[in-house]
Design a protein around this motif. Structure first.
Motif, PDB file in Angstrom:
ATOM      1  N   UNK A  89       0.629  -1.312  -0.023  1.00  0.00           N
ATOM      2  CA  UNK A  89      -0.159   0.138   0.039  1.00  0.00           C
ATOM      3  C   UNK A  89       0.754   1.226   0.003  1.00  0.00           C
ATOM      4  N   UNK A  90       0.319   2.310  -0.514  1.00  0.00           N
ATOM      5  CA  UNK A  90       0.809   3.805  -0.351  1.00  0.00           C
ATOM      6  C   UNK A  90       1.047   4.106   1.032  1.00  0.00           C
ATOM      7  N   UNK A  91       1.492   5.247   1.416  1.00  0.00           N
ATOM      8  CA  UNK A  91       1.622   5.806   2.745  1.00  0.00           C
ATOM      9  C   UNK A  91       0.203   5.948   3.273  1.00  0.00           C
ATOM     10  N   UNK A  92      -0.673   6.760   2.253  1.00  0.00           N
ATOM     11  CA  UNK A  92      -2.113   7.111   2.730  1.00  0.00           C
ATOM     12  C   UNK A  92      -2.918   5.827   2.932  1.00  0.00           C
ATOM     13  N   UNK A  93      -2.731   4.927   2.001  1.00  0.00           N
ATOM     14  CA  UNK A  93      -3.475   3.709   2.457  1.00  0.00           C
ATOM     15  C   UNK A  93      -3.179   2.928   3.548  1.00  0.00           C
ATOM     16  N   UNK A  94      -1.733   3.081   3.890  1.00  0.00           N
ATOM     17  CA  UNK A  94      -1.545   2.323   5.224  1.00  0.00           C
ATOM     18  C   UNK A  94      -1.997   3.241   6.406  1.00  0.00           C
ATOM     19  N   UNK A  95      -2.095   4.606   6.295  1.00  0.00           N
ATOM     20  CA  UNK A  95      -2.433   5.301   7.521  1.00  0.00           C
ATOM     21  C   UNK A  95      -4.189   5.028   7.563  1.00  0.00           C
ATOM     22  N   UNK A  96      -4.685   4.843   6.334  1.00  0.00           N
ATOM     23  CA  UNK A  96      -6.199   4.423   6.319  1.00  0.00           C
ATOM     24  C   UNK A  96      -6.576   3.268   6.962  1.00  0.00           C
ATOM     25  N   UNK A 139      -6.620   0.054  -5.413  1.00  0.00           N
ATOM     26  CA  UNK A 139      -5.474  -0.619  -5.779  1.00  0.00           C
ATOM     27  C   UNK A 139      -4.299  -0.121  -4.925  1.00  0.00           C
ATOM     28  N   UNK A 140      -3.787  -1.447  -4.359  1.00  0.00           N
ATOM     29  CA  UNK A 140      -2.721  -1.069  -3.529  1.00  0.00           C
ATOM     30  C   UNK A 140      -1.528  -0.634  -4.469  1.00  0.00           C
TER      31      UNK A 140
END
Length: 765
Positions: free
Chosen positions: A251-258, A387-388
């Motif tokens: 995942x992107x950094x934003x996806x990980x935070x979410x 999409x990761x």
């Protein structure tokens, strides 16, 4: 008397003499009764139902009437008459003899002397000659510092292991058995909620709050939790390791935070949907399609055929609300290979979402606390943001972009999520082997079978055949513990963006070897305990059933072995491609040195104990075998390709050779890890590890003795000497067996087997 049939339970029979004494006294104070109740019911190996019965019987209102008490006394006297003279030296002797006869545990009466005033007439009824003196082999203090060895095994993650052991030490968290699938699943998910509430899920997302990204605590927690119920461990692995791990890795950094905080807290229960029924190990050719619709900025997930059905997704059958779904990504009509997408599966009420169909795989051989499911998708639409996107994005203009240009390298980078899972499975299988061997070896140090007339029967572990069954397995379990530790360290220390293909091969080799070794250990433990090893109450059968899938879980071992061999061959050929003529000359020099070493008459004919036990001798032999198998495999494949055989067919024709090469590679890496661990301690701890390492090395050589003899690396004299040296090591290790088991640090509740607690010289409560 409440539920009198319960008195026939093997676990409870040894308690009957104590219950009789407590009831016959008739004048126990509340404090004495409470202490007696605690001593009896806190015993880890006792089932909760029997614990409740004991508590009820030890209340004021729970005592039997005089007729029942007289009947119980008569039963005990008759029982004593059937058990031999050693059972008639008093209540303690009777309890211990009943324990042995029923495969259950003896009572440690010394701890109760302060509250029990045994009437002398009651003792006299059973008074006969004293029992035989105990065997001295397994008595006395350890010959090494158990805590130092535990510290070596635990490594730096002391706090993580401490928290896991505290969780496991609660009797309410003991391994589940004898319940239906639905009940088991409910218990397992409730325990997963407890684990999440304790913060164990957060261990998979280090670095999110400013600290270093270190997965070491999670690996240590997972490995330690595998002393307990493996269904819970697998569900932890699915939720935090695979579902959470895929987001963390891809995942992107934003996806990980979410997502990661919600995954760690179990707010977002999920699953990992990679395998398909038609493409279990062949991930590159998965059929599930994720087609990008630019008009709506959505990905359309679809199952095009029955062979594309997602299979075995842990957590999917009941609880998963989301899944990391691996599918072929299609953008603008062009395929870009397998990618990972977060797909919602259920609503908050647990109902499946439109287009999603989920089935239950049903009852399995083991791990029935895990709700494995099957998933189909019918044109399911999710936002493109799902999409990761660490390694792939779709731009606002609808263009596919990736920082990794090579599709092949991008694919293997995506599959990097499996490396941590394979490490975890390998370590968990070793923990299961530790538990099974601890139960079997403890049993073997007090269970007797046959012997001279008028003398005590012989302890099982004094039989050479029993030593042969279990002691090499103990040595192998230590070996694979250190091998898993070394592989985990390599994984944790890898640099960001580094080529991980050789690391993946290393982990695959250890995963295959560790899980096969664990199954061999559990099978040996089961058989070594006879009928007692077939009882679920003694844990070994359930461990055997639960751990069996580890040989195919996170990659079929035979397929992984071929992956290992292919990686070794690729690396081998690249050495020549990069080094030109100089590389070929260095190869010839190495071969010459190996041949000279192997054919040196002095080296070949030394068969003294010091040589056979030495790490140098053992490692040199294993390295020689690996190098020889690698060279000959490369030559065989090359010969076929030069003759016009297609590369895939050429490797298929030497498939068994490749699997043997992977095994030889694993054997060498495992022994190297053991030697390294041996070097990290001193004194008595190094001595005992040296014996274990020597035993593991010699048993590894013996398992391949036909190959070494055929190749001429070992001669007949060394083969005979090797065969003679192994039983010598058995005898040297016997006094250390119980301390070596104690060093594993397994909580008593996890052993939870009556036959594991039947040693009065080493009381467990």
């Amino acid at each position: 008397m409440h539920e009198p049939h319960v008195l026939q339970e093997p676990e409870l029979r040894p308690f009957l003499p104590l219950l009789y004494v407590a009831w016959a006294d008739g004048d126990l104070s509340d404090a004495e009764r409470a202490l007696l109740c605690d001593r009896l019911t806190e015993r880890p190996g006792l089932k909760p139902r029997l614990r409740d019965s004991l508590r009820a019987w030890l209340t004021v209102d729970g005592a039997p009437d005089s007729q029942t008490l007289a009947t119980l006394h008569e039963t005990l006297v008759q029982t004593a008459g059937t058990l031999g003279p050693e059972a008639r030296g008093g209540w303690r002797s009777l309890a211990e003899a009943m324990a042995r006869a029923n495969g259950s545990s003896p009572e440690t009466l010394a701890a109760l002397d302060s509250v029990l005033d045994v009437v002398s007439a009651d003792r006299a009824v059973l008074a006969l000659p004293a029992e035989f003196p105990p065997d001295q082999t397994f008595q006395g203090p350890p010959r090494f510092d158990v805590e130092k060895l535990t510290a070596l095994l635990d490594g730096p993650q002391v706090e993580a292991r401490k928290r896991a052991r505290a969780f496991l030490s609660d009797p309410d968290h003991r391994a589940v058995y004898g319940v239906d699938k639905e009940t088991y699943r409910a218990i397992t998910f409730a325990r997963l909620e407890e684990v999440a509430a304790l913060g164990m899920g957060r261990l998979t997302r280090p670095g999110d709050e400013g600290g270093e990204r270190d997965l070491g605590p999670f690996f240590a927690t997972f490995e330690t939790m595998a002393f307990g119920d493996l269904s819970l461990v697998v569900l932890m692995g699915v939720q935090f390791g695979l579902w959470g791990g895929s987001v963390a890795a891809l995942g992107s950094e934003a996806q990980k935070r979410e997502w990661l905080p919600r995954i760690a807290s179990l707010e977002a229960p999920g699953c990992f949907a990679m395998s398909e029924v038609g493409h279990g190990s062949n991930v590159a050719d998965l059929e599930t399609l994720a087609r990008y619709d630019h008009a709506t900025r959505e990905l359309v997930i679809h199952t095009p055929s029955e062979s594309a059905r997602k299979d075995w997704a842990g957590g999917a059958a009941l609880h998963a609300r989301y899944g990391t779904v691996f599918a072929q990504l299609e953008v603008g009509g062009a395929r870009h290979g397998v990618h990972a997408i977060i797909v919602p599966l259920r609503d908050a009420a647990g109902g499946t979402l439109p287009g999603v169909r989920i089935g239950d795989v049903g009852t399995k051989q083991g791990l029935n606390g895990v709700d494995n499911g099957r998933i189909w998708f019918e044109e399911v639409r999710v936002p493109v943001a799902n999409l990761l996107s660490r390694y792939a994005t779709i731009t606002e203009e609808g263009r596919y972009e990736s920082p990794i240009e090579s599709p092949n390298r991008r694919f293997f980078t995506m599959l990097g999520t499996l490396v941590g899972g394979r490490l975890s499975v390998a370590a968990a299988s070793v923990s299961a082997a530790k538990v099974g061997l601890s139960i079997a070896l403890r049993y073997a140090t007090h269970r007797r079978q046959f012997g001279p007339t008028s003398e005590p029967e012989t302890l099982l572990l004094h039989y050479p055949t029993h030593q042969r069954r279990l002691l090499p397995r103990l040595a192998a379990t230590y070996a694979y513990h250190f091998a898993c530790e070394a592989a985990a360290n390599a994984f944790l220390e890898q640099e960001e963006g580094a080529d991980t293909r050789m690391l993946e091969a290393h982990v695959a080799a250890i995963k295959a070897g560790a899980t096969w070794s664990a199954m061999a250990s559990l099978r040996a433990a089961r058989e070594a305990c006879g009928g007692q090893g077939y009882l679920s109450v003694n844990r070994i059968p359930d461990l055997l059933n639960d751990a069996d899938v580890f040989t195919t879980f996170e990659g079929d071992n035979t397929v992984l072995s071929q992956l290992v061999a292919r990686s070794l061959l690729t690396n081998y050929s690249q050495q020549f491609a990069r080094g030109g003529a100089g590389a070929w000359l260095r190869f010839l020099a190495k071969q010459a040195r190996t041949t000279l070493t192997a054919n040196n008459p002095f080296a070949r004919h030394r068969n003294d104990a010091e040589t056979l036990r030495s790490a140098d001798f053992q490692l040199q032999a294993l390295r020689f075998r690996e190098d020889h198998l690698l060279t000959t495999a490369a030559l065989r494949v090359q010969k076929r390709i030069r003759a016009g055989t297609e590369a895939q067919q050429a490797t298929l024709e030497v498939q068994e050779h490749l699997v043997a090469l992977a095994g030889a590679h694993a054997d060498r890496r495992v022994l190297e890890a053991f030697v390294d661990a041996e070097s990290r301690v001193e004194g008595a701890e190094r001595e005992v590890l040296g014996r274990l390492r020597a035993l593991h090395g010699l048993c590894t050589l013996q398992a391949q003795l036909a190959w070494f003899l055929e190749d001429g690396h070992l001669d007949a004299g060394q083969a005979r000497a090797l065969r003679r040296e192994i039983p010598v090591l058995f005898q040297e290790l016997l006094p250390d067996v119980l301390p070596l088991l104690d060093a594993f640090g397994i909580p008593d509740v996890c052993l939870a087997a009556p036959i594991a607690f039947d040693d009065p010289a080493h009381p467990r409560w």
